[in-house]
Design an enzyme around this catalytic site. Structure first.
Site, PDB file in Angstrom:
ATOM      1  N   THR A 147      -9.033  -0.023   6.480  1.00 39.22           N
ATOM      2  CA  THR A 147      -7.867   0.276   5.642  1.00 39.22           C
ATOM      3  C   THR A 147      -6.579   0.371   6.460  1.00 39.22           C
ATOM      4  O   THR A 147      -6.607   0.609   7.674  1.00 39.22           O
ATOM      5  CB  THR A 147      -8.074   1.620   4.906  1.00 39.22           C
ATOM      6  OG1 THR A 147      -8.356   2.635   5.871  1.00 39.22           O
ATOM      7  CG2 THR A 147      -9.207   1.553   3.906  1.00 39.22           C
ATOM      8  N   VAL A 148      -5.461   0.208   5.778  1.00 41.08           N
ATOM      9  CA  VAL A 148      -4.142   0.531   6.319  1.00 41.08           C
ATOM     10  C   VAL A 148      -3.722   1.870   5.715  1.00 41.08           C
ATOM     11  O   VAL A 148      -4.153   2.182   4.591  1.00 41.08           O
ATOM     12  CB  VAL A 148      -3.085  -0.540   5.940  1.00 41.08           C
ATOM     13  CG1 VAL A 148      -3.223  -1.766   6.789  1.00 41.08           C
ATOM     14  CG2 VAL A 148      -3.115  -0.865   4.459  1.00 41.08           C
ATOM     15  N   TRP A 192      -7.673  -7.240   5.097  1.00 42.74           N
ATOM     16  CA  TRP A 192      -6.261  -7.528   5.410  1.00 42.74           C
ATOM     17  C   TRP A 192      -6.155  -8.544   6.527  1.00 42.74           C
ATOM     18  O   TRP A 192      -6.862  -8.446   7.536  1.00 42.74           O
ATOM     19  CB  TRP A 192      -5.540  -6.242   5.843  1.00 42.74           C
ATOM     20  CG  TRP A 192      -5.509  -5.183   4.787  1.00 42.74           C
ATOM     21  CD1 TRP A 192      -6.083  -3.954   4.853  1.00 42.74           C
ATOM     22  CD2 TRP A 192      -4.842  -5.242   3.513  1.00 42.74           C
ATOM     23  NE1 TRP A 192      -5.832  -3.255   3.700  1.00 42.74           N
ATOM     24  CE2 TRP A 192      -5.080  -4.015   2.862  1.00 42.74           C
ATOM     25  CE3 TRP A 192      -4.085  -6.216   2.863  1.00 42.74           C
ATOM     26  CZ2 TRP A 192      -4.587  -3.732   1.592  1.00 42.74           C
ATOM     27  CZ3 TRP A 192      -3.596  -5.938   1.598  1.00 42.74           C
ATOM     28  CH2 TRP A 192      -3.839  -4.711   0.981  1.00 42.74           C
ATOM     29  N   GLU A 233      -5.559   7.929   8.700  1.00 40.03           N
ATOM     30  CA  GLU A 233      -5.336   8.714   7.485  1.00 40.03           C
ATOM     31  C   GLU A 233      -3.833   8.982   7.342  1.00 40.03           C
ATOM     32  O   GLU A 233      -3.240   9.680   8.163  1.00 40.03           O
ATOM     33  CB  GLU A 233      -6.131  10.027   7.570  1.00 40.03           C
ATOM     34  CG  GLU A 233      -5.812  11.041   6.482  1.00 40.03           C
ATOM     35  CD  GLU A 233      -5.846  10.458   5.079  1.00 40.03           C
ATOM     36  OE1 GLU A 233      -6.844   9.832   4.702  1.00 40.03           O
ATOM     37  OE2 GLU A 233      -4.830  10.617   4.354  1.00 40.03           O
ATOM     38  N   SER A 234      -3.247   8.419   6.294  1.00 37.69           N
ATOM     39  CA  SER A 234      -1.786   8.485   6.167  1.00 37.69           C
ATOM     40  C   SER A 234      -1.265   9.918   6.066  1.00 37.69           C
ATOM     41  O   SER A 234      -0.175  10.220   6.553  1.00 37.69           O
ATOM     42  CB  SER A 234      -1.336   7.683   4.950  1.00 37.69           C
ATOM     43  OG  SER A 234      -1.906   8.211   3.775  1.00 37.69           O
ATOM     44  N   ARG A 238     -14.600   0.919   5.492  1.00 35.12           N
ATOM     45  CA  ARG A 238     -13.602  -0.067   5.095  1.00 35.12           C
ATOM     46  C   ARG A 238     -12.490  -0.094   6.145  1.00 35.12           C
ATOM     47  O   ARG A 238     -12.181   0.927   6.747  1.00 35.12           O
ATOM     48  CB  ARG A 238     -13.018   0.310   3.734  1.00 35.12           C
ATOM     49  CG  ARG A 238     -14.100   0.533   2.688  1.00 35.12           C
ATOM     50  CD  ARG A 238     -13.516   0.812   1.340  1.00 35.12           C
ATOM     51  NE  ARG A 238     -13.001  -0.407   0.751  1.00 35.12           N
ATOM     52  CZ  ARG A 238     -13.745  -1.273   0.052  1.00 35.12           C
ATOM     53  NH1 ARG A 238     -15.010  -1.035  -0.166  1.00 35.12           N
ATOM     54  NH2 ARG A 238     -13.219  -2.363  -0.439  1.00 35.12           N
ATOM     55  N   TYR A 292      -5.103   4.557  -9.439  1.00 37.82           N
ATOM     56  CA  TYR A 292      -6.240   3.755  -8.956  1.00 37.82           C
ATOM     57  C   TYR A 292      -7.485   4.076  -9.760  1.00 37.82           C
ATOM     58  O   TYR A 292      -8.301   3.206 -10.068  1.00 37.82           O
ATOM     59  CB  TYR A 292      -6.503   4.019  -7.465  1.00 37.82           C
ATOM     60  CG  TYR A 292      -5.534   3.314  -6.549  1.00 37.82           C
ATOM     61  CD1 TYR A 292      -5.876   2.103  -5.946  1.00 37.82           C
ATOM     62  CD2 TYR A 292      -4.274   3.842  -6.297  1.00 37.82           C
ATOM     63  CE1 TYR A 292      -4.987   1.449  -5.112  1.00 37.82           C
ATOM     64  CE2 TYR A 292      -3.379   3.200  -5.473  1.00 37.82           C
ATOM     65  CZ  TYR A 292      -3.734   1.996  -4.879  1.00 37.82           C
ATOM     66  OH  TYR A 292      -2.851   1.349  -4.067  1.00 37.82           O
ATOM     67  N   CYS A 341       0.814  -1.225   0.000  1.00 40.67           N
ATOM     68  CA  CYS A 341       0.000   0.000   0.000  1.00 40.67           C
ATOM     69  C   CYS A 341       0.848   1.277   0.000  1.00 40.67           C
ATOM     70  O   CYS A 341       1.655   1.498   0.907  1.00 40.67           O
ATOM     71  CB  CYS A 341      -0.887  -0.016   1.242  1.00 40.67           C
ATOM     72  SG  CYS A 341      -1.836   1.499   1.458  1.00 40.67           S
TER      73      CYS A 341
END
Ligand SMILES: N[C@@H](CCC(=O)N[C@@H](CS)C(=O)NCC(=O)O)C(=O)O
Length: 315
Positions: free
Chosen positions: A131-132, A96, A147-148, A129, A194, A63
């Protein structure tokens, strides 16, 4: 995905689409902030004080969003202060999963089998979702932030003396330019690939394709005119954002996502940038080509038989 805390079979790798068949990414749900003294951050609640050993990052090496947090952690010298677990590369029908795949981990911290279990531990009624990346607080047993973009900023200036203060990924004088370039690169390139890969109509795919290669052409010209990084000598968060997409380009986006006007290796200045970033101490260790290829090529909607291409090599 989770609906009111329950895993639902409605999970679909293509995710949401808009009226034109374009891919729509979900807004992140946990937005608390780690600060040096535990004061309230830009969003969220107070009480997440920077402490060595208190926080844990859950990531996937496939990711790009998770990888940018791993790179920021390395560049800020926070590897010993913040522990990490890596999920297996292929998304399962429950999202995941932790496990024994080479380069992945079991969740020894919380004993979860699937990442979604951590989301419901943090909020038993969570809808969305799983998410990572996830930044987890071991003390309060909850998710600080998923949130990255926030996590990178927090790693940059939320960890006070625990972090290397000589590295500043978001320097004050450059903030307006950094924000402006991020705002161009995210929709057109980071998420643009994406949008191309998960488009469900020809027009949505072609719009995304045009965005991706338009942005790559602009960045190629920018780096050819000056460098070594996007803002000259200073490596900033925008370099990290660009790098995580470029390093996946020839392995996944060119083939699986049909971003095939050119390969990244055909761009001289962008390839030079990619290799400069790989040479920055701590960066190469965040790149796992096997996880990248296996992860992307396991998306059944795009590659039903799951065959993983043999090439190319990362040289
Ligand atoms: N806004 C999030 C997006 C993260 C994201 O989309 N992660 C993907 C992997 S690249 C994910 O975990 N997807 C799982 C799913 O959608 O079920 C961020 O940047 O942190």
């Amino acid at each position: 995905m989770l609906v009111d805390g329950k895993w639902t079979a409605e999970w679909h790798p293509v995710q949401a689409t808009d009226a034109k068949g374009g891919f729509v990414r979900q807004i992140s749900g946990f937005r608390h902030w780690v600060t040096p003294d535990g004061a309230v951050g830009p969003p969220g609640e107070a009480g997440f004080r920077a402490e060595a050993g208190r926080y844990h990052l859950y990531v996937a090496l496939i990711c790009p969003w998770a990888s940018r947090t791993l790179i920021a952690r390395a560049l800020k010298g926070l590897e010993t202060a913040i522990s990490v677990s890596v999920v297996e590369p292929a998304l399962t029908d429950q999202g995941w999963r932790f496990g024994d795949y080479p380069g992945a981990d079991r969740d020894t911290l919380n004993g979860a089998t699937y990442l979604h279990e951590l989301y419901t531990r943090a909020n038993p009624h969570y809808t969305g979702r799983a998410t990572v990346p996830v930044l987890w607080d071991k003390q309060r047993g909850t998710i600080v932030n998923n949130e990255s973009a926030d996590i990178v900023r927090m790693l940059n200036d939320g960890f006070g003396d625990l972090a290397d203060s000589t590295v500043d990924l978001y320097p004050e004088p450059l903030r307006p330019q950094i924000d402006a370039l991020n705002e161009a690169i995210y929709p057109r390139l980071n998420n643009g690939v994406y949008r191309a890969g998960f488009a469900t109509t020809q027009i949505a795919y072609e719009e995304a394709f045009t965005d991706v290669f338009g942005m790559l052409d602009e960045l190629e010209a920018r780096l050819a005119a000056g460098g070594p990084f996007l803002f000259g000598d200073r490596l900033t968060e925008t370099d990290i954002r660009l790098f995580v997409t470029l390093v996946r380009f020839d392995f996944a986006y060119h083939g699986l996502f049909k971003c095939n006007r050119r390969m990244l290796k055909d761009y001289a200045a962008l390839s030079g940038f990619l290799h400069r970033m790989l040479a920055v101490p701590g960066v190469r260790q965040t790149v796992n080509v096997d996880h990248i290829k296996r992860g992307y090529y396991s998306v059944k909607a795009l590659n039903p038989n799951g065959i993983v291409p043999v090439g190319p090599a990362l040289d």
